[in-house]
Design an enzyme around this catalytic site. Structure first.
Site: not given
Ligand code: OAD
Length: 266
Positions: A107, A125, A230
């Site tokens: 956002v 979003h 990750e």
């Protein structure tokens, strides 16, 4: 497979490239992620569980407190700028034109600041710089006025221009649903259905629409490249349908963008 082969093979079929970004791409600009060690959902306010702030229920019960939290986050966003990964995606749009779609969960508005167009950037979003009528008298999305003050009179002045009732942040909350009008839901689904290549950057695969998009791409035979520091659920899919690149967005994305532009030209 290496990224160059994945891209070359995918773009032989069709040239539609979809990029899906999450908080990880803005982490190197200095904006906290949500679920990392210093993330918004991990650290948060001392008074409320931070995820509870991001709900319609919280806004209805304590609008001033919710506004203050979003104005604080907006100040963090406006204190930083786009990084090399954001700029690489602006170059990718310039190189691909209407073969490019960017779907972002962020956002912070940094993709637009970097040069991506509003037309091809679906902010699924919302955008922390904008607000709309809390009573939904219309779907009009307007910029929050400067300055960045979080005081009560400023918050009280944030009102719908049409009906003068209170405005709310233009953000999708946890107890709300995606829509086309406000959040480009159907457009994002369509982009995923038409994608030959999906590039995913810096997301932990926790939200609904991105999960639907990745499933649609995988089922439709698109190649998927995941860039993340990750492991995550999308990296597992990418390992099946393309390649997972371990490391920061600014490390991998500029070179990948050059590869995609070169393949699209050939
Ligand atoms: P998360 O905080 O859940 O995940 C951030 C991801 O970025 C993690 O997988 C990190 O490993 C990765 N990451 C961190 N730094 C990185 C870097 N430099 N380069 C590449 N990857 C990096 O954030 P999101 O997945 O974006 O929604 O969260 C999705 C949504 O959940 C948010 O938009 C927000 C939240 O609830 C709403 O508020 C509606």
């Amino acid at each position: 497979m290496n990224p160059t082969d994945v891209v070359a093979k995918a773009l032989k079929k069709s040239q539609q490239v979809v990029v899906l970004t999450g908080a990880g791409i803005s982490a190197e600009s200095g904006i906290p992620t949500f679920r990392g060690e210093e993330g918004y959902w991990t650290v948060g306010s001392t008074v409320y569980r931070p995820m509870e702030m991001a709900t319609q229920e919280a806004y209805s019960a304590m609008p001033e407190e919710v506004w203050r939290w979003y104005l604080h986050r907006r100040k963090v966003c406006r204190g930083v700028g786009p990084n090399a990964a954001h700029r690489a995606l602006a170059n990718l749009e310039e190189g691909l034109g209407d073969r490019f779609t960017l779907v972002t969960q962020n956002v912070d508005g940094l993709h637009i600041q970097a040069g991506n167009s509003l037309q091809r950037t679906y902010q699924i979003h919302g955008n922390i710089d904008y607000m709309r009528c809390a009573a939904a008298c219309s779907n009009r999305i307007v910029p929050i006025p400067v300055p960045f003050s979080g005081d009560a009179s400023f918050i009280d002045s944030l009102r719908c221009e049409q009906c003068h009732r209170p405005a709310r942040p233009h953000i999708l909350w946890f107890d709300e649903c995606y829509s086309e009008t406000l959040y480009r839901f159907e457009s994002s689904i369509r982009a995923a259905q038409e994608a030959a290549l999906l590039v995913i950057i810096g997301t932990s695969a926790q939200t609904n629409l991105p999960n639907q998009m990745v499933s649609l791409c995988a089922r439709g035979g698109a190649a998927i490249i995941d860039i993340n520091i990750e492991d995550n659920a999308f990296a597992a899919v990418a390992q099946q349908c393309g390649v997972a690149l371990r490391g920061k967005a600014t490390l991998h994305l500029p070179a990948l963008v050059e590869t995609i532009i070169a393949a699209a030209k050939s």
